[in-house]
Design a protein around this motif. Structure first.
Motif, PDB file in Angstrom:
ATOM      1  N   UNK A   1      26.246 -11.978   6.763  1.00 19.33           N
ATOM      2  CA  UNK A   1      26.214 -13.444   6.811  1.00 19.33           C
ATOM      3  C   UNK A   1      27.620 -14.020   6.898  1.00 19.33           C
ATOM      4  N   UNK A   2      28.524 -13.483   6.120  1.00 21.01           N
ATOM      5  CA  UNK A   2      29.907 -13.978   6.156  1.00 21.01           C
ATOM      6  C   UNK A   2      30.553 -13.715   7.520  1.00 21.01           C
ATOM      7  N   UNK A   3      30.266 -12.552   8.087  1.00 23.55           N
ATOM      8  CA  UNK A   3      30.812 -12.238   9.415  1.00 23.55           C
ATOM      9  C   UNK A   3      30.246 -13.197  10.457  1.00 23.55           C
ATOM     10  N   UNK A   4      28.962 -13.522  10.340  1.00 26.51           N
ATOM     11  CA  UNK A   4      28.334 -14.460  11.266  1.00 26.51           C
ATOM     12  C   UNK A   4      28.945 -15.858  11.143  1.00 26.51           C
ATOM     13  N   UNK A   5      29.179 -16.297   9.903  1.00 27.45           N
ATOM     14  CA  UNK A   5      29.821 -17.599   9.689  1.00 27.45           C
ATOM     15  C   UNK A   5      31.233 -17.600  10.268  1.00 27.45           C
ATOM     16  N   UNK A   6      31.960 -16.517  10.050  1.00 24.05           N
ATOM     17  CA  UNK A   6      33.317 -16.403  10.586  1.00 24.05           C
ATOM     18  C   UNK A   6      33.319 -16.496  12.103  1.00 24.05           C
ATOM     19  N   UNK A   7      32.379 -15.790  12.728  1.00 23.32           N
ATOM     20  CA  UNK A   7      32.303 -15.809  14.190  1.00 23.32           C
ATOM     21  C   UNK A   7      31.968 -17.201  14.710  1.00 23.32           C
TER      22      UNK A   7
ATOM     23  N   UNK B   1      10.872  -7.263   3.498  1.00 26.53           N
ATOM     24  CA  UNK B   1      11.969  -6.668   4.263  1.00 26.53           C
ATOM     25  C   UNK B   1      13.288  -7.340   3.899  1.00 26.53           C
ATOM     26  N   UNK B   2      14.286  -6.529   3.772  1.00 24.47           N
ATOM     27  CA  UNK B   2      15.591  -7.041   3.370  1.00 24.47           C
ATOM     28  C   UNK B   2      16.203  -7.844   4.511  1.00 24.47           C
ATOM     29  N   UNK B   3      16.786  -8.963   4.159  1.00 27.06           N
ATOM     30  CA  UNK B   3      17.459  -9.798   5.144  1.00 27.06           C
ATOM     31  C   UNK B   3      18.863  -9.272   5.373  1.00 27.06           C
ATOM     32  N   UNK B   4      19.655 -10.015   6.106  1.00 27.19           N
ATOM     33  CA  UNK B   4      21.024  -9.572   6.345  1.00 27.19           C
ATOM     34  C   UNK B   4      21.809  -9.549   5.041  1.00 27.19           C
TER      35      UNK B   4
END
Length: 142
Positions: A129-135, A121-124
């Motif tokens: 991932x970049x949006x999550x790091x930014x948040x 299954x494909x991960x994010x």
């Protein structure tokens, strides 16, 4: 050094390669026999008895000392006469095409017997991932 060589030889992929080369050489002989003994005579029969192995174009004169058959490609080649053997080339080309076709069929059958494993299954995505790091960085106090 002997231990390293033993480890190298006993690795599975080296043995698999050796078996593949041996079987490939034997298979090549079978295809060559099929081409030379069955297919090319059949093609010769269709074209009115033409023997493709003795079709060539002379590029140099036949030596005076030559005593063999002047229409025999193999004998002239052995005598060192320069020529273009298009009949031999045609035979080798048919050999190659038959071998390539049979290998294609074998690979196609093997792929049907061993379907590819389902993809993990494909991960994010990278953007996720970049949006999550930014948040997460926004949540930190300055």
């Amino acid at each position: 050094m002997l231990q390293e060589f033993k480890a190298f030889i006993s690795r599975g992929n080296v043995l698999d390669l050796a078996v593949g080369v041996i079987i490939g050489a034997a298979f090549g002989k079978i295809v060559t026999s099929l081409t030379e003994s069955v297919i090319m005579p059949f093609i010769g029969w269709i074209t009115g008895g033409t023997d493709f192995t003795n079709h060539f174009v002379l590029l140099s004169a036949i030596p005076e000392s030559f005593t063999g058959d002047r229409t025999n490609y193999a004998a002239l080649k052995e005598a060192g006469v320069a020529m273009i053997g298009y009949g031999d080339f045609l035979t080798q080309l048919v050999n190659f095409l038959i071998l390539a076709w049979i290998i294609f069929l074998i690979v196609k059958a093997a792929n049907r017997l061993n379907p590819p494993a389902p993809a993990a299954p494909a991960g994010p995505s990278e953007a996720d991932l970049l949006a999550e790091i930014r948040d997460e960085l926004k949540k930190r106090p300055v």
